[in-house]
Design a protein around this motif. Structure first.
Motif, PDB file in Angstrom:
ATOM      1  N   LEU A  70      13.634 -67.729  29.598  1.00  0.00           N
ATOM      2  CA  LEU A  70      12.703 -68.849  29.424  1.00  0.00           C
ATOM      3  C   LEU A  70      13.435 -70.189  29.352  1.00  0.00           C
ATOM      4  CD1 LEU A  70      10.051 -67.310  27.019  1.00  0.00           C
ATOM      5  CD2 LEU A  70       9.953 -67.576  29.509  1.00  0.00           C
ATOM      6  N   ALA A 165      10.069 -64.476  35.740  1.00  0.00           N
ATOM      7  CA  ALA A 165       9.524 -65.452  34.788  1.00  0.00           C
ATOM      8  C   ALA A 165       9.077 -66.727  35.512  1.00  0.00           C
ATOM      9  CB  ALA A 165      10.558 -65.781  33.712  1.00  0.00           C
ATOM     10  N   GLU A 168       5.722 -66.231  37.094  1.00  0.00           N
ATOM     11  CA  GLU A 168       4.649 -66.351  36.098  1.00  0.00           C
ATOM     12  C   GLU A 168       4.362 -67.817  35.787  1.00  0.00           C
ATOM     13  OE1 GLU A 168       2.646 -63.899  35.083  1.00  0.00           O
ATOM     14  OE2 GLU A 168       3.778 -62.695  36.518  1.00  0.00           O
TER      15      GLU A 168
END
Length: 182
Positions: A70, A165, A168
């Motif tokens: 992240l 990630a 997404e």
């Protein structure tokens, strides 16, 4: 009407491939945000564009090994803020150019949603690839931040997780701003 085609999305999704195919089909030029970023780094003062140099001099393996997935997405998007400024300058300077394509990871839904061009129609699309095995194969074959043979498998697996990630992130942001995702 002339148009600007923007192709954003995740690494390994086929942005460059798609842009080249469309450019050839429509007989229009295309440029990568990587090219814009490199030009900006060579010609602009670091103090004016501090986010642009977020990864300058950073060892890919060290960075990927010590940051969460992240955080990598966040840092990439932070750098993209300054790259987007360069993209906007490129588009503003094209007064006599016809249609063209700009592709790259620095094109984000939040940027596209706020833009317009007085002389050209803007078409934006975001590409993602959710096939983990295809992403893995691409990363293990070519790498992302460096050549695949330059770092360990564990770092390559971090890149796979980062791409997932980022997919997404793109899906969420595209939905939020009403952008097309393929």
């Amino acid at each position: 009407m002339d148009k600007i085609i923007l192709i954003g999305g995740s690494p390994t999704a086929g942005k460059s491939f798609t842009a080249k195919k469309i450019a050839k089909l429509l007989k229009i030029p295309q440029i990568s945000t990587d090219t814009i970023r490199r030009h900006m780094r060579k010609t602009l003062p670091c103090k004016k564009y501090p986010k642009l140099n977020l990864f300058t001099g950073v060892n890919a393996e060290d960075y990927l090994s010590t940051h969460s997935v992240l955080q990598i997405v966040k840092d990439q998007n932070t750098e993209s803020e300054d790259v987007w400024r360069g993209i906007q300058k490129y588009m503003a300077a094209d007064r006599n150019k016809e249609s063209y394509i700009i592709e790259g990871i620095a094109i984000l839904p939040k940027f596209v949603a706020k833009m317009s061009h007085k002389n050209k129609k803007i078409i934006a699309v975001f590409l993602i690839d959710e096939n983990r095995e295809r992403i893995r194969k691409t990363i293990y074959t070519r790498g992302l931040w460096a050549e695949a043979n330059k770092y360990t498998h564990s770092v390559k697996e971090k890149e796979v997780a980062w791409v997932i990630a980022f997919n997404e992130y793109i899906k969420r942001e595209a939905k939020k701003y009403g952008c097309i995702v393929i």
